[in-house]
Design a protein around this motif. Structure first.
Motif, PDB file in Angstrom:
ATOM      1  N   LEU A  98       0.832  -1.199   0.000  1.00  0.00           N
ATOM      2  CA  LEU A  98       0.000   0.000   0.000  1.00  0.00           C
ATOM      3  C   LEU A  98       0.863   1.244   0.000  1.00  0.00           C
ATOM      4  N   SER A  99       0.385   2.272  -0.687  1.00  0.00           N
ATOM      5  CA  SER A  99       1.074   3.562  -0.640  1.00  0.00           C
ATOM      6  C   SER A  99       0.685   4.280   0.645  1.00  0.00           C
ATOM      7  N   PRO A 100       1.492   5.259   1.044  1.00  0.00           N
ATOM      8  CA  PRO A 100       1.117   6.046   2.229  1.00  0.00           C
ATOM      9  C   PRO A 100      -0.269   6.676   2.097  1.00  0.00           C
ATOM     10  N   LEU A 101      -0.636   7.110   0.891  1.00  0.00           N
ATOM     11  CA  LEU A 101      -1.967   7.704   0.726  1.00  0.00           C
ATOM     12  C   LEU A 101      -3.059   6.665   0.997  1.00  0.00           C
ATOM     13  N   ASP A 102      -2.874   5.455   0.439  1.00  0.00           N
ATOM     14  CA  ASP A 102      -3.831   4.382   0.731  1.00  0.00           C
ATOM     15  C   ASP A 102      -4.038   4.238   2.238  1.00  0.00           C
ATOM     16  N   LYS A 103      -2.945   4.244   2.938  1.00  0.00           N
ATOM     17  CA  LYS A 103      -3.022   4.002   4.380  1.00  0.00           C
ATOM     18  C   LYS A 103      -3.777   5.113   5.101  1.00  0.00           C
ATOM     19  N   ARG A 104      -3.532   6.362   4.683  1.00  0.00           N
ATOM     20  CA  ARG A 104      -4.227   7.474   5.336  1.00  0.00           C
ATOM     21  C   ARG A 104      -5.726   7.388   5.074  1.00  0.00           C
ATOM     22  N   ILE A 105      -6.090   7.005   3.857  1.00  0.00           N
ATOM     23  CA  ILE A 105      -7.523   6.881   3.525  1.00  0.00           C
ATOM     24  C   ILE A 105      -8.157   5.776   4.371  1.00  0.00           C
ATOM     25  N   ILE A 106      -7.469   4.652   4.455  1.00  0.00           N
ATOM     26  CA  ILE A 106      -7.999   3.550   5.274  1.00  0.00           C
ATOM     27  C   ILE A 106      -8.238   4.008   6.706  1.00  0.00           C
ATOM     28  N   GLU A 107      -7.280   4.763   7.238  1.00  0.00           N
ATOM     29  CA  GLU A 107      -7.436   5.211   8.626  1.00  0.00           C
ATOM     30  C   GLU A 107      -8.652   6.127   8.801  1.00  0.00           C
ATOM     31  N   HIS A 108      -8.884   6.988   7.820  1.00  0.00           N
ATOM     32  CA  HIS A 108     -10.086   7.826   7.907  1.00  0.00           C
ATOM     33  C   HIS A 108     -11.351   6.980   7.915  1.00  0.00           C
ATOM     34  N   LEU A 109     -11.399   5.974   7.052  1.00  0.00           N
ATOM     35  CA  LEU A 109     -12.617   5.171   6.934  1.00  0.00           C
ATOM     36  C   LEU A 109     -12.762   4.182   8.094  1.00  0.00           C
ATOM     37  N   GLN A 110     -11.648   3.822   8.714  1.00  0.00           N
ATOM     38  CA  GLN A 110     -11.754   3.011   9.939  1.00  0.00           C
ATOM     39  C   GLN A 110     -12.493   3.788  11.024  1.00  0.00           C
ATOM     40  N   GLU A 111     -12.264   5.097  11.056  1.00  0.00           N
ATOM     41  CA  GLU A 111     -12.946   5.912  12.068  1.00  0.00           C
ATOM     42  C   GLU A 111     -14.421   6.097  11.738  1.00  0.00           C
ATOM     43  N   ASP A 112     -14.718   6.323  10.474  1.00  0.00           N
ATOM     44  CA  ASP A 112     -16.118   6.531  10.065  1.00  0.00           C
ATOM     45  C   ASP A 112     -16.253   6.110   8.606  1.00  0.00           C
ATOM     46  N   GLY A 113     -16.996   5.052   8.401  1.00  0.00           N
ATOM     47  CA  GLY A 113     -17.118   4.480   7.062  1.00  0.00           C
ATOM     48  C   GLY A 113     -17.892   5.365   6.097  1.00  0.00           C
TER      49      GLY A 113
ATOM     50  N   LEU B 136      -6.214  15.328   3.702  1.00  0.00           N
ATOM     51  CA  LEU B 136      -4.984  14.728   3.185  1.00  0.00           C
ATOM     52  C   LEU B 136      -4.310  15.577   2.114  1.00  0.00           C
ATOM     53  N   GLY B 137      -4.979  16.665   1.713  1.00  0.00           N
ATOM     54  CA  GLY B 137      -4.365  17.548   0.715  1.00  0.00           C
ATOM     55  C   GLY B 137      -4.322  16.962  -0.678  1.00  0.00           C
ATOM     56  N   VAL B 138      -5.284  16.121  -1.023  1.00  0.00           N
ATOM     57  CA  VAL B 138      -5.374  15.585  -2.384  1.00  0.00           C
ATOM     58  C   VAL B 138      -6.789  15.841  -2.904  1.00  0.00           C
ATOM     59  N   SER B 139      -7.046  15.496  -4.149  1.00  0.00           N
ATOM     60  CA  SER B 139      -8.357  15.758  -4.740  1.00  0.00           C
ATOM     61  C   SER B 139      -9.365  14.710  -4.288  1.00  0.00           C
ATOM     62  N   GLU B 140     -10.646  15.091  -4.334  1.00  0.00           N
ATOM     63  CA  GLU B 140     -11.717  14.157  -3.982  1.00  0.00           C
ATOM     64  C   GLU B 140     -11.733  12.985  -4.956  1.00  0.00           C
ATOM     65  N   ALA B 141     -11.417  13.245  -6.210  1.00  0.00           N
ATOM     66  CA  ALA B 141     -11.389  12.168  -7.215  1.00  0.00           C
ATOM     67  C   ALA B 141     -10.319  11.133  -6.863  1.00  0.00           C
ATOM     68  N   ALA B 142      -9.175  11.617  -6.367  1.00  0.00           N
ATOM     69  CA  ALA B 142      -8.096  10.695  -5.987  1.00  0.00           C
ATOM     70  C   ALA B 142      -8.541   9.802  -4.833  1.00  0.00           C
ATOM     71  N   VAL B 143      -9.201  10.414  -3.841  1.00  0.00           N
ATOM     72  CA  VAL B 143      -9.667   9.622  -2.705  1.00  0.00           C
ATOM     73  C   VAL B 143     -10.675   8.572  -3.174  1.00  0.00           C
ATOM     74  N   ARG B 144     -11.631   9.020  -4.014  1.00  0.00           N
ATOM     75  CA  ARG B 144     -12.660   8.099  -4.501  1.00  0.00           C
ATOM     76  C   ARG B 144     -12.010   6.947  -5.294  1.00  0.00           C
ATOM     77  N   ALA B 145     -11.089   7.292  -6.179  1.00  0.00           N
ATOM     78  CA  ALA B 145     -10.462   6.266  -7.030  1.00  0.00           C
ATOM     79  C   ALA B 145      -9.660   5.277  -6.182  1.00  0.00           C
ATOM     80  N   ARG B 146      -8.876   5.820  -5.262  1.00  0.00           N
ATOM     81  CA  ARG B 146      -8.072   4.970  -4.373  1.00  0.00           C
ATOM     82  C   ARG B 146      -8.970   4.037  -3.558  1.00  0.00           C
ATOM     83  N   THR B 147     -10.036   4.619  -2.994  1.00  0.00           N
ATOM     84  CA  THR B 147     -10.943   3.820  -2.160  1.00  0.00           C
ATOM     85  C   THR B 147     -11.557   2.693  -2.988  1.00  0.00           C
ATOM     86  N   ASN B 148     -12.033   3.048  -4.168  1.00  0.00           N
ATOM     87  CA  ASN B 148     -12.628   1.994  -5.011  1.00  0.00           C
ATOM     88  C   ASN B 148     -11.615   0.893  -5.304  1.00  0.00           C
TER      89      ASN B 148
END
Lengths: 168, 168, 168, 168, 168, 168, 168, 168
Positions: free
Chosen positions: B23-38, B49-61
């Motif tokens: 996993l990339s560091p960004l992946d990990k930060r996203i996972i941690e956010h969703l662990q707190e609140d899905g 995280l200082g990235v675009s909403e599209a990046a978060v959505r794409a990474r999460t998917n």
């Protein structure tokens, strides 16, 4: 499920129920939708159940507040590179509940259940690696007052982890 | 975390990694956010995280597709009135993996893990009540080819169930 | 059994018997009748055994007073909605008899037996539900002085419960 | 209890109950009387509960027919000179229910229960002496199809045996 | 064996032997005769071995004095009506030898051996009946300082008891 | 004991006794003498008990023929340099008695007892050394039809071996 | 040790020794030197023992050929990043020796020992990681004919590994 | 392997590695040579790997100093006439690490590993004979502060002992 499930259980208000956590049929339908997809939009759930989006949102919030439901990102610890283990714990007589509470307060422990059988309490822990697991066992778990002994089952492969068991 | 975590691990493209799930560091930060609140909005995670909403959505998917993350409503089986149990399973020699797969395919089984120690496989099951648990044991679990014996730990109280173990 | 069983064991009076609980043949026949039906009229038993109703009544009362017989309504705990469990108890060395006595004095415990094997004492308990069983374990049983550890066998189905084992 | 307990549960007739064995409050009071003394005259119970003797008799008969209650003379096997034992039985996978039924059909077995934990079935047996217990183990129990192994707990002293656990 | 076994092991006198209990060939032949029949006349043994009766008598006495041989009437406890049991004993760490000595000093205990495996010490006891066995367990064995727990194996049938294992 | 114990149990001839092995008081006194010293002269025993030497001899022979008593030289296997072990044996269901008989017929086995508890049969064996013990386990014991598994307790020190448990 | 240890055990040639592996005092001294340092020059050992370098070399080669000594680089599996485990194996009756041989022939297995106690054979294995350990268990070990069950003890930390136990 | 393995891992110097024990490819090749033969001349290894003898010597010394490799004479304890045993040790909660250290400091103990499963620590010991093993258990091992109980597995036959598990 097309015709809509009204939340009209008249008993719920009218008599002292035995189980405070009792759920209405609407609650159960909402839970089932979120078991399938925790991010399903409330509008979509509302349409499927024939109720308003506000009702779904309110009910969901209530379920979360009551501790009946959590909506979470569940990562696969195996794929994150963690070493997981299930640990059977036996307690000194008379300290079962306090041990279970102490274990539940530890951030390294994600699951605590009191069971019948040859262990008193079963916990699941997530460690960085074997050395981290050993440090947790030696320095944390076994230092809890009232722990008598522990037996560790190290995970070799996590084959299934699902939450779609429906409602009763 | 305010300054933004760039997903710029140059090694990832440049060499054959040993672990495909890395996993990339960004992946990990996203996972941690969703662990707190899905259900935390992607815009909120993106801003943190200082990235675009599209990046978060794409990474999460991508994380969900890769089976690394599931975002789900986790209900408390206890509060739904279910009788849960952990069951230790011992297999006939040479049939461990096929038994684990067969158990994983059962809807009554929500957790299957292969472990070290005195059991070969540990499973968790959710039943309506004791009679349902008995029917599962007698008619389903013990009829799986390759199961040698089983030992049931019935849940008396589920004390903790959390998924916020972070990333490594 | 038609010809009548006289209670004429001449040995009983004439010598010091080793076993004070020794039963006459008439005692045994009466017990067998009551094992079949605890409310069978004494007149019916008397006729069957060829003795007077007063003799049956007196003998029966004597058996009850001596603690050899109890005539009771035995309800099926399962059908009353109870959660039953058998619990194996291990004691601290030297405290076996006092633990057994303490457990026998508890109203939640309906059966206490000291056995050979991997447990010191086996008890049966009747609880309202799993939560009641847990409270009994944690707050009552494990607080008995001299209890070292306990292992609970939760009842999934009570298949047979009978008392017609005859006499020896 | 002096004011009389009417058997007026309107729900019982009016809706499909989940549990066919459900008991009325009157049923429960009668059971409690008979738990104390199995030969207590129905007139006495009727007076205490403020209902007719015919009602008590009819209810009692119904409870016995439904298998919820048996009124029996329970002899103390110890005092009859018997050797009792509890036996833990493990079954071949998939044969649990048939083994339990086969054991229940044996006259030497007075108690059969399916449990969680390290045994599949627990039975109680009453034998003439150690030799009789061995013959039961070797020639009867272990010849039941589907029995995998057995572990015997021989009774050293029966400390308590009661049936007055009330109703729920 | 006809030609006579001389007791002419020149090594025995000539060098410091490692094992003080070492036996001469003549010692071994005498032991074998007495294993077959403890009352076999010394003259008969002497004739068979081609030595003098005085030599057999002297050697035998020496073997008894050295604790290598006892010539005894061994009764079958089963046929005497005793209840025998083998008991596995676990000790508190560091008290193994003193517990073994304490158990060996008890008249109720006829056999004490320190072993490898899941018990520290195994003993055999001979009791009048189950009640006597219980009193031994509760009042005697478990009151020995350093005993941690005990597990009793009650004898159902003694199938073989022989002492004719020859010499090495 | 000086006044002499007559062997005058009139019951023995006059009625069908339940236990064919029942012993007269004289039998018991003789056994006790021989437990102390297996070679004690019959004349000495006769004098002590106030009966004739012929009576002691006849009784003793009868006890030996009936299998109640053996008079033997019991050597200390430890001091003979043997490696002894107690072995717990579990049998396939329904083959307990035939396994016990097969084990009893082996010359390497000096003790066979059927017990309650976690083993079905306990045996004692005497081997030359560890290699001999292994050959017995692998080539002899585990090849007996009906043996399911075995667990060996190797002797580290034989602390007590006595036969003076008296009579009942 | 300065005066030199001659290898002059006259018994060795002159009589049939019971143990073919018996070692001379010189053999033992050489072993002790090599236990301390496997690369110690033979000249240095020869000087310390007062014998020729050729004698040390010849003796050492003989010890290696006889399988009494191996001189090897022993790496710490932990530090090489391996996952080690000790595995207790239980065999089907009568197949103990062939299972032990089959396990010994596997390159993944570096240690095989037949023991007393609750396992029949103990092995040590070295795997790449948990997944490799699982594949070994499922695809290799449990497919050996005659293996009945296995119990894995996963290494958390290797604390000591030495070979300097001297000679007897 | 003919073409020579250069030790040119540029990462090793350039960044902070997570694992301080990480080995270069050259280290691994040298280890593999010495696993096959601990006395193989460095010149021969150097030629095979295409590096200088000085490099092989320096690397080897470094591996030994870092505790990654020991080059030793490993004698077969069985053939030296020793009695070996593996011993499972359970500790008092919270004393696991100090017990492991104390055991590692004992010269009688050649192997100490902390494991998952039913024991906390597994050790291997080498004793002169059974009496020596008993003295070690009773006077040394069980007197270590924090040891709760021990279970000994006595070696009957050492079937395989090798160190050629390669590198990862």
């Amino acid at each position: 499920m097309g015709a809509g499930v009204r939340d009209s259980n008249p008993d719920e208000a009218g008599r002292k129920t035995r189980r405070p956590d009792e759920l209405s049929p609407l609650d159960k339908r909402i839970i089932e939708h979120l078991q399938e997809d925790g991010r399903r939009p409330f509008t979509q759930i509302a349409a499927a159940l024939g109720v308003s989006e506000a009702a779904v949102r309110a009910r969901t919030n209530r379920l979360v507040e009551r501790g009946i439901l959590q909506i979470v990102g569940v990562a696969d610890p195996d794929k994150l590179g963690f070493q997981q283990a299930l640990i059977g714990v036996r307690c000194q007589p008379g300290r079962l509940l306090e041990v279970a509470e102490a274990l539940a307060s530890m951030p390294e422990v994600d699951y605590v259940v009191i069971t019948t059988g040859r262990f008193d309490v079963l916990i699941e822990t997530v460690a960085e690696d074997n050395e981290g697991l050993l440090r947790f066992l030696a320095d944390r778990l076994q230092r809890v007052e009232g722990v008598r002994d522990t037996e560790t089952f190290s995970y070799l492969r996590l084959v299934k982890q699902t939450y779609q068991f429906g409602t009763r």
